[in-house]
Write a protein that holds these residues in place. Structure first.
Motif, PDB file in Angstrom:
ATOM      1  N   ALA A 197       1.383   6.801  -6.290  1.00 34.25           N
ATOM      2  CA  ALA A 197       0.346   7.568  -7.090  1.00 34.25           C
ATOM      3  C   ALA A 197       0.401   8.975  -7.353  1.00 34.25           C
ATOM      4  O   ALA A 197      -0.189   9.711  -7.704  1.00 34.25           O
ATOM      5  CB  ALA A 197      -1.163   7.733  -6.261  1.00 34.25           C
ATOM      6  N   LEU A 198       1.341   9.301  -6.594  1.00 30.14           N
ATOM      7  CA  LEU A 198       1.751  10.641  -6.015  1.00 30.14           C
ATOM      8  C   LEU A 198       3.329  11.777  -7.328  1.00 30.14           C
ATOM      9  O   LEU A 198       3.247  12.839  -8.177  1.00 30.14           O
ATOM     10  CB  LEU A 198       2.343  11.476  -5.405  1.00 30.14           C
ATOM     11  N   TYR A 199       3.580  10.105  -8.412  1.00 29.34           N
ATOM     12  CA  TYR A 199       3.832   9.995  -9.312  1.00 29.34           C
ATOM     13  C   TYR A 199       4.101  11.151 -10.431  1.00 29.34           C
ATOM     14  O   TYR A 199       4.415  12.525 -10.768  1.00 29.34           O
ATOM     15  CB  TYR A 199       4.511   8.614  -9.759  1.00 29.34           C
ATOM     16  N   HIS A 224       0.435  -3.123 -11.336  1.00 26.43           N
ATOM     17  CA  HIS A 224      -0.144  -2.570 -10.012  1.00 26.43           C
ATOM     18  C   HIS A 224      -0.800  -3.338  -9.170  1.00 26.43           C
ATOM     19  O   HIS A 224      -1.242  -3.562  -8.248  1.00 26.43           O
ATOM     20  CB  HIS A 224      -0.640  -1.724 -10.740  1.00 26.43           C
ATOM     21  N   GLY A 225      -0.943  -4.496  -8.813  1.00 24.83           N
ATOM     22  CA  GLY A 225      -1.164  -5.809  -8.428  1.00 24.83           C
ATOM     23  C   GLY A 225      -1.899  -6.321  -8.996  1.00 24.83           C
ATOM     24  O   GLY A 225      -2.894  -6.487 -10.082  1.00 24.83           O
ATOM     25  N   ASP A 268       0.590  -1.453  -0.293  1.00 25.44           N
ATOM     26  CA  ASP A 268      -0.093  -0.032  -0.211  1.00 25.44           C
ATOM     27  C   ASP A 268       1.120   1.320  -0.008  1.00 25.44           C
ATOM     28  O   ASP A 268       0.345   2.030  -0.912  1.00 25.44           O
ATOM     29  CB  ASP A 268      -0.789  -0.097   1.396  1.00 25.44           C
ATOM     30  N   PHE A 269       2.070   1.119   0.652  1.00 26.08           N
ATOM     31  CA  PHE A 269       2.646   2.384   0.931  1.00 26.08           C
ATOM     32  C   PHE A 269       3.850   2.677  -0.386  1.00 26.08           C
ATOM     33  O   PHE A 269       3.423   3.773  -1.124  1.00 26.08           O
ATOM     34  CB  PHE A 269       4.231   1.968   1.612  1.00 26.08           C
ATOM     35  N   ALA A 270       3.923   1.620  -1.136  1.00 22.95           N
ATOM     36  CA  ALA A 270       4.549   1.129  -2.645  1.00 22.95           C
ATOM     37  C   ALA A 270       3.281   2.079  -3.515  1.00 22.95           C
ATOM     38  O   ALA A 270       3.615   3.032  -4.516  1.00 22.95           O
ATOM     39  CB  ALA A 270       5.181   0.633  -2.918  1.00 22.95           C
ATOM     40  N   ASP A 271       1.860   1.680  -3.383  1.00 22.25           N
ATOM     41  CA  ASP A 271       1.092   2.393  -4.657  1.00 22.25           C
ATOM     42  C   ASP A 271       0.804   3.938  -3.698  1.00 22.25           C
ATOM     43  O   ASP A 271       0.680   4.514  -5.041  1.00 22.25           O
ATOM     44  CB  ASP A 271      -0.306   1.663  -4.525  1.00 22.25           C
ATOM     45  N   GLU A 272       1.241   4.667  -2.748  1.00 22.34           N
ATOM     46  CA  GLU A 272       0.850   5.317  -2.024  1.00 22.34           C
ATOM     47  C   GLU A 272       1.557   6.451  -3.090  1.00 22.34           C
ATOM     48  O   GLU A 272       1.482   7.745  -3.454  1.00 22.34           O
ATOM     49  CB  GLU A 272       0.534   5.422  -1.161  1.00 22.34           C
TER      50      GLU A 272
END
Length: 243
Positions: A53-55, A212-213, A46-50
């Motif tokens: 997401a700001l990229y 993305h999983g 989840d941390f990786a996704d968050e």
């Protein structure tokens, strides 16, 4: 398709994050120990996704002229601190060395299982390199970590622009001494493919349905008419007659 496919192409420019390397698993791995050490109750994936997401929003500020161009490493570091703040991180107890090392997780990502073999085969016929939003140092370090056989590094830092701005593709083609139609973009993202085509590049779409999983909902199929659509870089090499 055979070895005559894309006969006039003289360079393959690769999207890297998601197409060549598995950023999600790598960032989760890099984050796990840090999160545990600092008592942050968040799943590493989840941390990786968050963080990821700001990229796009951070690059869009540069594209829109709201801030000067800065390397992706700088944007990633700013985004890292934003995500940590959301989870109540105590920055007084976190050293700059720790943040630098965690940010460098983007330079320590594993390639997809087909990536290195596929790229080595493609390299027998074509010069290859990243046409990525990653900066030169990041691509250099990632290439060494993941044994990616770059010939040259193109993309955001040499053009001072972020994809899908057309100048990123056009400037990369100029940097390797070719016309846009002599360059093929290799990517797992339809937006990247379509922007490259708009700039006059050829197109090789690689399916990465797990970038993305397990709940990925985007880029599961090719939504445009591309020169090659393949399920792996090995399959792309087969299509191009690269043994």
């Amino acid at each position: 398709m055979n070895k005559e496919q894309l006969p006039y192409v003289g360079f393959l420019g690769f999207d890297v994050f998601g197409t060549v390397v598995d950023w999600r698993s790598g960032i989760a791995r890099a984050s796990e120990g840090f999160l545990s050490k600092h008592g942050l109750d968040v799943d590493p994936y989840d941390f990786a996704d968050e963080w990821r997401a700001l990229y796009e929003p951070s690059m869009q500020a540069v594209r829109a002229g709201e801030r000067p161009w800065v390397p992706l490493t700088v944007l990633n570091r700013e985004n890292l601190e934003t995500v940590l703040s959301r989870h109540g991180a105590d920055f007084a107890g976190i050293t700059n060395t720790e943040l630098v090392d965690l940010n460098r997780g983007w330079e320590r990502l594993d390639p997809w299982p087909d990536a290195v073999e596929g790229m080595r085969r493609l390299k027998k016929r074509f010069p290859i390199g990243p046409l990525s939003n990653g900066d030169i140092a990041g691509m250099l370090n990632l290439g060494r970590f993941a044994a990616l056989p770059w010939d040259v590094i193109t993309g955001a830092e040499i053009t001072k622009s972020y994809k899908p701005v057309l100048g990123t593709y056009l400037g990369s083609a100029r940097a390797v001494g070719l016309e846009p139609a002599q360059v093929a973009m290799v990517a797992a993202h339809n937006q990247d493919m379509q922007a490259a085509q708009a700039a006059g590049l050829r197109s090789i779409f690689i399916l990465r349905p797990h970038e993305h999983g397990p709940q990925q909902a985007t880029d599961l199929t090719a939504t445009g008419k591309y020169d090659i659509v393949a399920e792996s870089l090995i399959e792309a090499a087969d299509a191009l007659g690269c043994k």
